[in-house]
Design an enzyme around this catalytic site. Structure first.
Site, PDB file in Angstrom:
ATOM      1  N   HIS A 204       0.811  -1.220   0.000  1.00  0.00           N
ATOM      2  CA  HIS A 204       0.000   0.000   0.000  1.00  0.00           C
ATOM      3  C   HIS A 204       0.841   1.266   0.000  1.00  0.00           C
ATOM      4  CE1 HIS A 204      -3.352  -2.571   0.066  1.00  0.00           C
ATOM      5  NE2 HIS A 204      -4.203  -1.580   0.199  1.00  0.00           N
TER       6      HIS A 204
ATOM      7  N   ASP B 109      -6.280   4.812   9.705  1.00  0.00           N
ATOM      8  CA  ASP B 109      -7.679   4.956   9.283  1.00  0.00           C
ATOM      9  C   ASP B 109      -8.168   3.723   8.532  1.00  0.00           C
ATOM     10  OD1 ASP B 109      -7.525   7.474  10.273  1.00  0.00           O
ATOM     11  OD2 ASP B 109      -7.575   8.501   8.346  1.00  0.00           O
TER      12      ASP B 109
ATOM     13  N   GLU C 225      -9.848  14.028  14.454  1.00  0.00           N
ATOM     14  CA  GLU C 225      -9.316  14.213  13.092  1.00  0.00           C
ATOM     15  C   GLU C 225     -10.034  15.404  12.472  1.00  0.00           C
ATOM     16  OE1 GLU C 225      -8.745  11.240  10.172  1.00  0.00           O
ATOM     17  OE2 GLU C 225      -7.585   9.900  11.484  1.00  0.00           O
TER      18      GLU C 225
HETATM   19  P1  FAD Z   1       4.214  -1.772   2.146  1.00  0.00           P
HETATM   20  O1  FAD Z   1       3.739  -0.646   1.324  1.00  0.00           O
HETATM   21  O2  FAD Z   1       4.159  -3.104   1.539  1.00  0.00           O
HETATM   22  O3  FAD Z   1       5.682  -1.483   2.690  1.00  0.00           O
HETATM   23  C1  FAD Z   1       6.045  -0.202   3.159  1.00  0.00           C
HETATM   24  C2  FAD Z   1       7.522  -0.165   3.535  1.00  0.00           C
HETATM   25  O4  FAD Z   1       7.733  -0.952   4.694  1.00  0.00           O
HETATM   26  C3  FAD Z   1       8.443  -0.733   2.463  1.00  0.00           C
HETATM   27  O5  FAD Z   1       9.650  -0.045   2.483  1.00  0.00           O
HETATM   28  C4  FAD Z   1       8.646  -2.162   2.919  1.00  0.00           C
HETATM   29  O6  FAD Z   1       9.870  -2.688   2.441  1.00  0.00           O
HETATM   30  C5  FAD Z   1       8.631  -2.015   4.419  1.00  0.00           C
HETATM   31  N1  FAD Z   1       8.095  -3.190   5.093  1.00  0.00           N
HETATM   32  C6  FAD Z   1       6.942  -3.839   4.848  1.00  0.00           C
HETATM   33  N2  FAD Z   1       6.800  -4.859   5.700  1.00  0.00           N
HETATM   34  C7  FAD Z   1       7.874  -4.846   6.512  1.00  0.00           C
HETATM   35  C8  FAD Z   1       8.309  -5.647   7.590  1.00  0.00           C
HETATM   36  N3  FAD Z   1       7.605  -6.682   8.026  1.00  0.00           N
HETATM   37  N4  FAD Z   1       9.487  -5.337   8.191  1.00  0.00           N
HETATM   38  C9  FAD Z   1      10.230  -4.292   7.773  1.00  0.00           C
HETATM   39  N5  FAD Z   1       9.875  -3.508   6.742  1.00  0.00           N
HETATM   40  C10 FAD Z   1       8.711  -3.784   6.125  1.00  0.00           C
HETATM   41  N6  FAD Z   1      -0.853   5.241   7.156  1.00  0.00           N
HETATM   42  C11 FAD Z   1      -1.086   5.765   8.363  1.00  0.00           C
HETATM   43  O7  FAD Z   1      -0.173   5.918   9.165  1.00  0.00           O
HETATM   44  N7  FAD Z   1      -2.358   6.123   8.724  1.00  0.00           N
HETATM   45  C12 FAD Z   1      -3.433   5.918   7.934  1.00  0.00           C
HETATM   46  O8  FAD Z   1      -4.545   6.233   8.300  1.00  0.00           O
HETATM   47  C13 FAD Z   1      -3.211   5.347   6.654  1.00  0.00           C
HETATM   48  N8  FAD Z   1      -4.246   5.095   5.817  1.00  0.00           N
HETATM   49  C14 FAD Z   1      -4.010   4.527   4.605  1.00  0.00           C
HETATM   50  C15 FAD Z   1      -5.093   4.254   3.764  1.00  0.00           C
HETATM   51  C16 FAD Z   1      -4.880   3.675   2.538  1.00  0.00           C
HETATM   52  C17 FAD Z   1      -6.069   3.376   1.653  1.00  0.00           C
HETATM   53  C18 FAD Z   1      -3.563   3.396   2.110  1.00  0.00           C
HETATM   54  C19 FAD Z   1      -3.308   2.803   0.760  1.00  0.00           C
HETATM   55  C20 FAD Z   1      -2.478   3.661   2.929  1.00  0.00           C
HETATM   56  C21 FAD Z   1      -2.695   4.230   4.187  1.00  0.00           C
HETATM   57  N9  FAD Z   1      -1.637   4.512   5.054  1.00  0.00           N
HETATM   58  C22 FAD Z   1      -1.883   5.041   6.291  1.00  0.00           C
HETATM   59  C23 FAD Z   1      -0.247   4.332   4.630  1.00  0.00           C
HETATM   60  C24 FAD Z   1       0.348   3.021   5.106  1.00  0.00           C
HETATM   61  O9  FAD Z   1       0.677   3.116   6.477  1.00  0.00           O
HETATM   62  C25 FAD Z   1       1.592   2.734   4.298  1.00  0.00           C
HETATM   63  O10 FAD Z   1       1.219   2.446   2.999  1.00  0.00           O
HETATM   64  C26 FAD Z   1       2.450   1.644   4.867  1.00  0.00           C
HETATM   65  O11 FAD Z   1       3.526   1.469   3.989  1.00  0.00           O
HETATM   66  C27 FAD Z   1       1.755   0.322   5.135  1.00  0.00           C
HETATM   67  O12 FAD Z   1       1.412  -0.353   3.997  1.00  0.00           O
HETATM   68  P2  FAD Z   1       1.829  -1.879   3.749  1.00  0.00           P
HETATM   69  O13 FAD Z   1       1.640  -2.678   4.990  1.00  0.00           O
HETATM   70  O14 FAD Z   1       1.111  -2.290   2.539  1.00  0.00           O
HETATM   71  O15 FAD Z   1       3.393  -1.767   3.519  1.00  0.00           O
END
Ligand code: FAD
Length: 535
Positions: free
Chosen positions: A93, A162, A278
């Site tokens: 994400h 969120d 918020e």
């Molecule tokens: P990814 O996008 O897959 O990874 C993000 C980063 O973390 C990359 O660099 C990856 O290599 C690293 N990573 C992933 N897993 C691990 C692990 N296990 N150990 C170490 N590194 C790792 N964020 C907020 O804070 N508040 C919100 O309200 C919020 N709302 C969102 C709503 C939507 C619809 C979306 C798309 C995103 C939102 N986000 C929010 C952002 C979200 O926190 C980030 O996208 C975050 O990266 C988490 O997504 P992911 O788990 O898919 O991680």
């Protein structure tokens, strides 16, 4: 056996066709419990993310069967003479390819496409300790599943995002914020212990007491120091219901004064503060079509034109109060007392009441609607800024009433304050130098609907203009979920924390193999053509 042969063949073919630098035997000899795959569909999935702005193909994808699989892979990369990169991918994400990598392997921590298609065994289910009020979870667990597991015991994590279809490891690598952060701090302030696979392939448990430098490095560490395979997360008794209120303002300083007043109550007993604060900006009637607007029922239409303020910009404060059977009798009085001192437009109070899980999972409902209309899988040029409180009025004038003008918004613009005291300064996360700072999140989708102001190019240019405006006006913003392309920009982003960030990188990931999609460090291995660039 057949799978192994196919994999060898596929990796060899990749090496021949695109000149990859890894010896396939390095990958094949790993002997992982999970699955290593070069299936084109999986490689394609791992090469994209929610932003749909960049596409970088990995060499292969690992579905880990255990933390040991991850350690084996990273260790192989670390000792490899050719070298290859390793990126954990949570739920993909990110916006700007932060979990992508070329010349390397993406680890699908949350299952990825294959996990969901084949129903692969879920790694260790969340383990709740009712006595200690914590839950142990796999690093790729989605927060929605953490919530479901803990609710079975009447407990829930304290600090949220969120949207809950994000992975634990992914949000802990950034911060993890929502309207509870003013009170409980971000998610990274609500973790007791982690298991981390470092860039050397060691699995280390860490906490405040044990390997504390690694613990603080990893929290908010953008995946640079290790891969989180397990987290122990703080819990509290889960409320049953939520009173959810929205009120409107036409005056920016009144709006922010009220928000700041509400977050200043964080030290009060529970009955004398809201649980969530918020807000969002309404720069046009997009509120009606906005993906967070499901709140407003058709019986309660919002006549924005009748209350629009100067410049046509309105601000919506969003607050909640949690309750259960024991407090149901006093909730009305508590809410009334808290709202008494606020200065919103009196005719603009919208209230709803719903189960706790429905409130926390609210954005998923909007996701399903957007998916049905084909509006979810579109490019998302999102921009998230932490802005010092003292410069918010300038931002309002220059951005909300200036650069954004009267454009139709194709996504919410969130704005809410947080208390810096709730952020542990030892973590890698970076926030502005003021006791109170705001999240300003422009969460817009690029649409191909012929409307110029909603095109990807237009929105991307607008983001650049906003960043330039802040720079020119000396507004010291920090990007949240940061995206930079040069090391100078990263040094500037981390400021005083850069030396520590760099030292920790050298200690925990000396070959710079991990999370290269963040574009902070180049991996330190070479190919025949020189240093390999991961992007
Ligand atoms: P990814 O996008 O897959 O990874 C993000 C980063 O973390 C990359 O660099 C990856 O290599 C690293 N990573 C992933 N897993 C691990 C692990 N296990 N150990 C170490 N590194 C790792 N964020 C907020 O804070 N508040 C919100 O309200 C919020 N709302 C969102 C709503 C939507 C619809 C979306 C798309 C995103 C939102 N986000 C929010 C952002 C979200 O926190 C980030 O996208 C975050 O990266 C988490 O997504 P992911 O788990 O898919 O991680």
């Amino acid at each position: 056996m057949t799978t192994k042969l196919l994999l060898t063949f596929a990796i060899c073919r990749l090496i021949v066709t695109v000149g990859l630098t890894v010896d396939p035997s390095e990958l094949l000899l790993l002997g992982v419990d999970g699955q290593l795959s070069v299936d084109p569909f999986e490689v394609e999935t791992a090469s994209l993310d929610f932003g749909l702005l960049t596409r970088v193909e990995p060499m292969a994808v690992l579905h880990p069967g255990s933390a040991d699989d991850i350690a084996r892979l990273v260790r192989a990369a670390y000792i490899s003479s050719h070298g290859f990169t390793v990126s954990a991918r949570g739920h993909g994400h990110s916006i700007n390819g932060q979990a992508q990598t070329s010349n390397g392997v993406v680890i699908e921590m949350s299952g990825g496409s294959r996990g969901s298609r084949l129903g692969l065994r879920k790694l260790d289910k969340p383990q709740v300790s009712v006595k200690e009020k914590h839950v142990e979870v796999w690093g790729g667990e989605l927060w929605i599943d953490v919530l479901r597991s803990t609710l079975e015991h009447g407990l829930a994590p304290k600090s949220w995002t969120d949207y809950l279809y994000l992975s634990v490891g992914g949000t802990l690598s950034n911060g993890g914020i929502s309207g509870q952060a003013f009170n409980h701090g971000p998610q990274i302030s609500n973790v007791y212990e982690l298991d981390v696979v470092t860039g050397k392939g060691e699995i280390l448990a860490c906490s405040e007491e044990k390997n504390s430098d690694l613990f603080h490095a990893v929290l908010g560490g953008l995946g640079q120091f290790g891969i989180i395979t397990r987290a122990r997360i703080a819990l509290e008794p889960a409320p049953q219901r939520v009173r959810w209120i929205r009120v409107l303002y036409s005056n920016f300083s009144t709006f922010t004064r009220d928000q700041e007043h509400l977050i200043s109550l964080h030290g009060n007993p529970t009955s004398r503060k809201f649980d969530y604060v918020e807000g969002f900006v309404i720069v046009d009637e997009g509120l009606i079509n906005n993906w967070r607007s499901s709140f407003f029922s058709p019986r309660n239409p919002v006549k924005i034109s009748s209350i629009a303020g100067n410049g046509g910009v309105l601000y919506c404060l969003e607050i909640t109060k949690n309750y259960d059977e024991s407090t149901a009798g006093t909730i009305d009085q508590e809410v009334e007392a808290l709202m008494k001192g606020l200065n919103f437009i009196p005719s603009s109070v919208f209230t709803t009441d719903l189960p706790y899980i429905d409130f926390l999972d609210r954005v998923h409902k909007a996701e399903l609607k957007l998916r049905a209309k084909g509006l979810w899988e579109v490019p998302h040029p999102w921009l998230n800024l932490f802005v010092p409180k003292s410069r918010m009025a300038d931002l309002d004038r220059g951005v909300f009433k200036g650069i954004l003008g009267n454009n139709k918004t194709s996504g919410p613009i969130l704005i809410y304050p947080m208390n810096k005291s709730k952020w542990d300064q030892r973590s890698s996360a970076v926030t502005p130098d003021e006791d109170v700072f705001y999240l300003v999140a422009l969460l817009r989708s690029a649409l191909d609907n012929g409307e110029e102001t909603q095109s990807l190019e237009y929105l991307t240019n607008q983001n650049h203009k906003i960043l330039r405006f802040c720079d020119d006006a000396g507004i010291k913003v920090k990007q949240y979920l940061p995206h930079y392309t040069t090391q100078e920009e990263w040094m500037d982003h981390f400021g005083d924390k850069w030396d520590q960030f760099y030292r920790r990188k050298m200690e925990f990931d000396p070959r710079h193999l991990l999370a290269t999609g963040q574009r902070i460090f180049n991996p330190s291995f070479t190919s025949s053509s020189g240093t390999v660039s991961p992007w």
